[in-house]
Design a protein around this motif. Structure first.
Motif, PDB file in Angstrom:
ATOM      1  N   LEU A  70      -7.876  17.738  -8.001  1.00 32.75           N
ATOM      2  CA  LEU A  70      -9.282  17.061  -8.127  1.00 32.75           C
ATOM      3  C   LEU A  70      -9.109  15.777  -7.062  1.00 32.75           C
ATOM      4  O   LEU A  70      -9.911  15.440  -6.285  1.00 32.75           O
ATOM      5  N   LEU A  71      -8.480  14.967  -7.651  1.00 34.49           N
ATOM      6  CA  LEU A  71      -8.304  13.673  -6.971  1.00 34.49           C
ATOM      7  C   LEU A  71      -7.731  13.557  -5.586  1.00 34.49           C
ATOM      8  O   LEU A  71      -7.943  12.445  -4.775  1.00 34.49           O
ATOM      9  N   GLU A  85     -21.180  19.583  -1.692  1.00 32.39           N
ATOM     10  CA  GLU A  85     -20.106  19.492  -2.211  1.00 32.39           C
ATOM     11  C   GLU A  85     -20.033  18.490  -3.215  1.00 32.39           C
ATOM     12  O   GLU A  85     -19.468  18.709  -4.364  1.00 32.39           O
ATOM     13  N   TRP A  86     -20.371  17.349  -2.972  1.00 34.34           N
ATOM     14  CA  TRP A  86     -20.352  16.202  -3.869  1.00 34.34           C
ATOM     15  C   TRP A  86     -21.266  16.235  -5.026  1.00 34.34           C
ATOM     16  O   TRP A  86     -20.908  16.190  -6.100  1.00 34.34           O
ATOM     17  N   ASN A  87     -22.558  16.754  -4.744  1.00 38.24           N
ATOM     18  CA  ASN A  87     -23.504  16.995  -5.796  1.00 38.24           C
ATOM     19  C   ASN A  87     -22.880  18.242  -6.850  1.00 38.24           C
ATOM     20  O   ASN A  87     -23.117  18.020  -8.022  1.00 38.24           O
ATOM     21  N   SER A  88     -22.247  19.114  -6.363  1.00 42.69           N
ATOM     22  CA  SER A  88     -21.490  20.047  -7.300  1.00 42.69           C
ATOM     23  C   SER A  88     -20.625  19.564  -7.856  1.00 42.69           C
ATOM     24  O   SER A  88     -20.252  20.076  -9.156  1.00 42.69           O
ATOM     25  N   ILE A  89     -19.689  18.880  -7.519  1.00 42.11           N
ATOM     26  CA  ILE A  89     -18.652  18.074  -8.129  1.00 42.11           C
ATOM     27  C   ILE A  89     -19.136  17.280  -9.210  1.00 42.11           C
ATOM     28  O   ILE A  89     -18.740  17.237 -10.363  1.00 42.11           O
ATOM     29  N   VAL A  90     -20.092  16.473  -8.851  1.00 39.39           N
ATOM     30  CA  VAL A  90     -20.677  15.500  -9.895  1.00 39.39           C
ATOM     31  C   VAL A  90     -21.359  16.185 -11.096  1.00 39.39           C
ATOM     32  O   VAL A  90     -21.316  15.812 -12.204  1.00 39.39           O
ATOM     33  N   ASP A  91     -22.035  17.548 -10.683  1.00 40.98           N
ATOM     34  CA  ASP A  91     -22.809  18.131 -12.029  1.00 40.98           C
ATOM     35  C   ASP A  91     -21.781  19.087 -12.634  1.00 40.98           C
ATOM     36  O   ASP A  91     -22.098  19.968 -13.610  1.00 40.98           O
ATOM     37  N   GLY A  92     -20.506  19.092 -12.065  1.00 42.81           N
ATOM     38  CA  GLY A  92     -19.438  19.991 -12.838  1.00 42.81           C
ATOM     39  C   GLY A  92     -19.483  21.392 -12.602  1.00 42.81           C
ATOM     40  O   GLY A  92     -19.056  22.223 -13.227  1.00 42.81           O
ATOM     41  N   THR A  93     -20.041  22.027 -11.443  1.00 42.98           N
ATOM     42  CA  THR A  93     -20.160  23.240 -10.966  1.00 42.98           C
ATOM     43  C   THR A  93     -19.364  23.740  -9.949  1.00 42.98           C
ATOM     44  O   THR A  93     -19.060  24.870  -9.775  1.00 42.98           O
ATOM     45  N   GLU A 106     -14.726  15.836 -18.767  1.00 41.67           N
ATOM     46  CA  GLU A 106     -16.014  14.938 -18.820  1.00 41.67           C
ATOM     47  C   GLU A 106     -15.699  13.490 -18.616  1.00 41.67           C
ATOM     48  O   GLU A 106     -16.566  12.774 -18.334  1.00 41.67           O
ATOM     49  N   ILE A 107     -14.372  13.038 -18.934  1.00 38.13           N
ATOM     50  CA  ILE A 107     -13.875  11.837 -18.518  1.00 38.13           C
ATOM     51  C   ILE A 107     -13.834  11.588 -17.141  1.00 38.13           C
ATOM     52  O   ILE A 107     -14.438  10.549 -16.625  1.00 38.13           O
ATOM     53  N   CYS A 108     -13.369  12.542 -16.239  1.00 37.72           N
ATOM     54  CA  CYS A 108     -13.375  12.384 -14.900  1.00 37.72           C
ATOM     55  C   CYS A 108     -14.611  12.306 -14.481  1.00 37.72           C
ATOM     56  O   CYS A 108     -15.196  11.434 -13.645  1.00 37.72           O
ATOM     57  N   ARG A 109     -15.601  13.332 -14.660  1.00 36.97           N
ATOM     58  CA  ARG A 109     -16.947  13.427 -14.282  1.00 36.97           C
ATOM     59  C   ARG A 109     -17.766  11.908 -14.777  1.00 36.97           C
ATOM     60  O   ARG A 109     -18.730  11.505 -13.891  1.00 36.97           O
ATOM     61  N   SER A 110     -17.500  11.448 -15.708  1.00 41.03           N
ATOM     62  CA  SER A 110     -18.424  10.258 -16.123  1.00 41.03           C
ATOM     63  C   SER A 110     -18.027   9.334 -15.252  1.00 41.03           C
ATOM     64  O   SER A 110     -19.166   8.570 -14.891  1.00 41.03           O
ATOM     65  N   PHE A 111     -17.048   9.035 -14.583  1.00 41.34           N
ATOM     66  CA  PHE A 111     -16.729   7.965 -13.583  1.00 41.34           C
ATOM     67  C   PHE A 111     -17.240   8.214 -12.195  1.00 41.34           C
ATOM     68  O   PHE A 111     -17.780   7.625 -11.606  1.00 41.34           O
ATOM     69  N   LEU A 112     -17.236   9.599 -11.967  1.00 46.04           N
ATOM     70  CA  LEU A 112     -17.854  10.054 -10.564  1.00 46.04           C
ATOM     71  C   LEU A 112     -19.222  10.056 -10.744  1.00 46.04           C
ATOM     72  O   LEU A 112     -20.150   9.441  -9.708  1.00 46.04           O
ATOM     73  N   ALA A 134     -14.839  12.638   2.688  1.00 46.75           N
ATOM     74  CA  ALA A 134     -14.884  11.603   1.655  1.00 46.75           C
ATOM     75  C   ALA A 134     -13.733  12.249   0.563  1.00 46.75           C
ATOM     76  O   ALA A 134     -13.481  13.176   0.154  1.00 46.75           O
ATOM     77  N   SER A 135     -12.897  11.167   0.140  1.00 44.35           N
ATOM     78  CA  SER A 135     -11.819  11.490  -0.969  1.00 44.35           C
ATOM     79  C   SER A 135     -12.507  11.454  -2.233  1.00 44.35           C
ATOM     80  O   SER A 135     -12.840  10.347  -2.814  1.00 44.35           O
ATOM     81  N   VAL A 136     -12.456  12.461  -3.244  1.00 43.04           N
ATOM     82  CA  VAL A 136     -12.966  12.299  -4.520  1.00 43.04           C
ATOM     83  C   VAL A 136     -12.005  11.423  -5.216  1.00 43.04           C
ATOM     84  O   VAL A 136     -12.662  10.872  -6.217  1.00 43.04           O
ATOM     85  N   GLY A 137     -10.915  11.362  -5.037  1.00 42.17           N
ATOM     86  CA  GLY A 137     -10.014  10.332  -5.820  1.00 42.17           C
ATOM     87  C   GLY A 137     -10.257   9.040  -5.741  1.00 42.17           C
ATOM     88  O   GLY A 137     -10.501   8.091  -6.282  1.00 42.17           O
TER      89      GLY A 137
END
Length: 455
Positions: A70-71, A85-93, A106-112, A134-137
């Motif tokens: 992930l990071l 891709e970014w939108n689907s990572i943020v919404d968790g799909t 949910e911990i990781c998503r909250s900060f994203l 962009a790096s998700v980390g």
């Protein structure tokens, strides 16, 4: 053994098992001045320190493969696909979440999500954020920092979320919420502004170099390093400063300062790792590296207090592989960092010489690597004394030079590496040299070598 490793970049990541095997307590002190790649977009829109090297080190310390993926995930190089891709990572799909425990997800998503909200806030006042590459980390760490208000705290939280070894610390060389940039003064008087522009500029930004103008590095080599050469010389800019030694911590260095140096406005999102050939070398050797404010004036920030504490109590300090100019020097030119390394007379101070040249060091040998480290730290010490108003800077000839062994006690190099090491010259200066019979540093061989050097 308490081990402190200086230098960022990806080169040192392969050596992590060797460092971990040697230490009871392991600390990495990393630079925060890289303005290239996807980090440049975070700096442009959200501001703050560069965290690419920090994220890279965290990723390589994570034992959980899902969190590491992930990071370490990078978005597409195509604009529309990257945003999707970014939108689907943020919404968790996104599929990168497959197998995550719900609470960790949910911990990781909250900060994203927090990062996404901050990006949307800035949309009214800046050009849209470019998500390609962009790096998700990086975006995760940025969200944590913006929420907690502390770079140090954001790194510690990330290490705990990722269940990294509690004996390992990752420490930014400057604990700041501001952006810090560096410049390089060349031997011919030219100045290159910005780390990415120094180390890996776009092909359009590269100056062509004549073959007869290749760098001649570190002339007039002596057994005594120069103290404070040109340390009182500061670059002219578009404004004057009453105190050129003023700390930049209180200056306006957010995402939108009132003015920013034109070179720092150039996009560094897309760059090439240029081959080392005559067309891509620097027009002259680098004389010194220094921090600048948005106007291009030299400033003297202070090193992170946590870094100073780790250095003070270390048994071995390693100047690790990686970029000498843009990864190592931004750490050791901090006055209180140089001062602490000098004062720790118990620790072995070991330089690992790179196996090959980069654009910044082409033509240098191992002795010149050491000389540049010593001169840079001597200059930082003089600036530190002057900053405290307890020392009147004299001419170079009026100050007593410090022995090279105060800063580097040992040099470890590769017999088959590109960079030659004059062992006789270094040993004449009191610096011990050790060769590893290889082209690159292998974990077991390096661990055995460093084990033999422990105090």
């Amino acid at each position: 053994m308490n081990l402190v490793v200086l230098s960022g970049g990806t080169a040192a990541n392969a050596l992590l098992p060797a460092f971990e095997a040697l230490s009871n307590e392991l600390s990495f002190i990393l630079p925060i001045s890289d303005n290239g790649g996807s980090t440049s977009e975070i700096l442009r829109v959200l501001g703050g320190p560069a965290i690419g090297d920090i994220r890279s080190r965290i990723v390589h310390l994570i034992k959980d493969k899902k969190l590491s993926k992930l990071l370490g995930f990078r978005l597409s190089t195509e604009t529309t696909s990257a945003k999707q891709e970014w939108n689907s990572i943020v919404d968790g799909t996104h599929e990168v979440w497959t197998g995550f425990a719900s609470e960790v997800k949910e911990i990781c998503r909250s900060f994203l999500i927090h990062t996404q909200a901050e990006i949307l806030k800035k949309h009214k006042t800046s050009a849209p954020f470019q998500f390609e590459k962009a790096s998700v980390g990086n975006l995760f760490l940025t969200g944590v920092r913006l929420f907690l208000g502390s770079l140090d705290a954001s790194i510690e939280l990330a290490l705990r979320v990722c269940r990294c070894d509690e004996r390992t610390s990752i420490i930014p060389c400057i604990n700041t919420n501001h952006t810090h940039h560096i410049s390089a003064l060349l031997q011919n008087g030219d100045v290159i502004t910005g780390q990415s522009q120094i180390s890996h500029p776009s092909r359009q930004q590269v100056k062509k170099v004549r073959p007869d103008a290749l760098p001649v590095v570190c002339q007039n080599l002596s057994t005594e390093s120069l103290v404070g050469p040109d340390s009182s010389v500061f670059l002219k800019s578009q404004r004057s400063s009453d105190d050129p030694f003023e700390d930049s911590e209180d200056d306006e260095e957010y995402a939108y300062p009132g003015y920013i140096h034109p070179e720092l406005k150039l996009s560094q999102l897309h760059f090439d790792k240029l081959d080392i050939d005559v067309d891509h070398l620097l027009p002259a050797a680098i004389k010194r590296i220094f921090y600048i404010n948005p106007y291009g004036e030299e400033v003297l920030p202070q090193g992170n207090n946590r870094a100073v504490s780790k250095l003070r109590n270390s048994d071995m300090i390693i100047y690790s592989v990686g970029s000498l100019m843009t990864s190592l020097l931004p750490i050791i030119i901090l006055g209180n960092v140089a001062e602490t390394i000098l004062e720790n007379e118990h620790a072995r101070k070991v330089l690992l010489v790179n196996n090959k040249y980069d654009r910044e060091t082409f033509g240098m040998d191992g002795t010149q690597f050491v000389q540049l480290i010593v001169e840079s730290m001597n200059r930082a010490l003089n600036n530190q004394k002057r900053r405290r108003k307890s020392y009147k800077l004299e001419s170079a000839g009026g100050a007593e030079p410090l022995l090279w062994t105060k800063f580097v006690t040992d040099v470890v190099y590769l017999k088959d590496g590109e960079i030659p090491v004059d062992t006789k010259s270094l040993e004449h200066l009191g610096i011990k040299t050790f060769a590893i019979d290889s082209y690159c540093f292998e974990v077991d061989a390096l661990a055995a070598m460093l084990q033999s050097l422990r105090p």
